[in-house]
Design a protein around this motif. Structure first.
Motif, PDB file in Angstrom:
ATOM      1  N   LEU A 136       1.149   4.232  -2.643  1.00 38.70           N
ATOM      2  CA  LEU A 136       0.634   6.002  -3.081  1.00 38.70           C
ATOM      3  C   LEU A 136       1.719   6.774  -3.117  1.00 38.70           C
ATOM      4  N   ARG A 188       1.149   9.561  -9.127  1.00 37.94           N
ATOM      5  CA  ARG A 188       0.778  10.820  -9.448  1.00 37.94           C
ATOM      6  C   ARG A 188      -0.628  10.919  -9.583  1.00 37.94           C
ATOM      7  N   THR A 237       0.824  -1.284   0.480  1.00 40.20           N
ATOM      8  CA  THR A 237       0.210  -0.112   0.139  1.00 40.20           C
ATOM      9  C   THR A 237       0.981   0.804   0.114  1.00 40.20           C
TER      10      THR A 237
END
Length: 294
Positions: A286, A290, A282
């Motif tokens: 993240l 983008r 995860t």
């Protein structure tokens, strides 16, 4: 909200929806392995049942008018029986959870490799670091799952990796050729149904006649309509609006989704290494996803 921002929102939403679609596919595929249906039956459901909806739509919209013969041939092959039989055969050798790990989990790395080799696009630092975290988490999940797997699980993993190469190529083409939903349905479903169904009916082994009704209906509905219609359209929309790279990184969440659903629905346990690997995956997602400039 501008048109560009709105399309990005729907693109990200489509990518995350497909995470849930494919996570459930892992669960459904585990059930299929004990239903008596062959991988050839599953492929026939994928193309044949979806064509019941696809053929009338294609006759109305005539999507082939916007495609060259070369594009139809390439796209149909990439989304065709070779690809899907590799994927279904992988479940025969390795746990279905490995499909999420070695197909979706490595998509970001394949995307970076394709961008570097084909388009000479260098990945950014965040992409590289996020990709490495995703790769590390995939290795941990594969090792942990492999402790209870058969000695031939590596064969299934290679089949899943081959499927990932096919699908990554599809996402790149969906973005570069700006394919419409109907063009994808035509090549991915109708063309392959015409080519595959006669071969399946005449020469390939089938277990449909002996399959229990419950598992048969589950596979018919899910394999026949969800991945080949809803799934492909969501992927194409996401690739066009937020880019192949961002889409690939989001789809790397499928191993985690499959593991969580397996624990909830099938009662499969998640030990500490698996939980830590999902957290790392995860974090990698993240870091890597983008906003795409329009």
């Amino acid at each position: 909200m501008t048109t560009g921002s709105s399309s990005q929102v729907t693109g990200y939403a489509a990518a995350w929806c497909i995470v849930f679609v494919w996570s459930f596919w892992l669960i459904v595929s585990r059930v299929a392995s004990g239903s008596g249906l062959t991988i050839y039956d599953l492929a026939a459901m994928r193309y044949g049942l979806a064509s019941l909806i696809a053929v009338p739509l294609c006759l109305y919209y005539k999507p082939w008018r916007g495609l060259r013969l070369f594009q139809i041939a390439v796209l149909s092959f990439i989304l065709g029986p070779v690809y899907i039989l590799f994927v279904f055969a992988g479940v025969l050798f390795a746990p279905a959870a490995h499909g999420g790990i070695f197909m979706n989990g490595v998509l970001p790395l394949i995307s970076i490799l394709f961008a570097l080799v084909l388009m000479r696009v260098l990945p950014g630092f965040r992409q590289v670091l996020g990709g490495l975290l995703i790769l590390f988490s995939a290795i941990v999940l594969a090792w942990d799952a492999g402790t209870s797997s058969s000695a031939d699980a590596w064969i299934g993993d290679l089949l899943f990796l081959t499927g990932a190469l096919f699908f990554s190529a599809y996402m790149i083409l969906a973005e570069r050729w700006q394919l419409t939903p109907m063009q994808i349905i035509f090549c991915g479903t109708v063309v392959n149904a015409v080519l595959y169904l006669p071969v399946w009916a005449l020469w390939l082994p089938s277990g449909i006649a002996d399959a229990p009704m419950g598992p048969f209906l589950l596979q018919a509905i899910y394999q026949g309509f969800v991945p080949n219609l809803i799934g492909l359209l969501f992927i194409a929309h996401a690739s066009r609006t937020i880019g192949n790279g961002n889409t690939s990184f989001i789809l790397a969440a499928v191993p985690g989704g499959g593991a969580i659903l397996g624990a909830i629905i099938l009662g499969e346990s998640l030990n500490l290494p698996s939980i830590l690997a999902l957290v790392i995956l995860t974090v990698g997602l993240l870091m890597s996803v983008r906003r795409r400039r329009i």
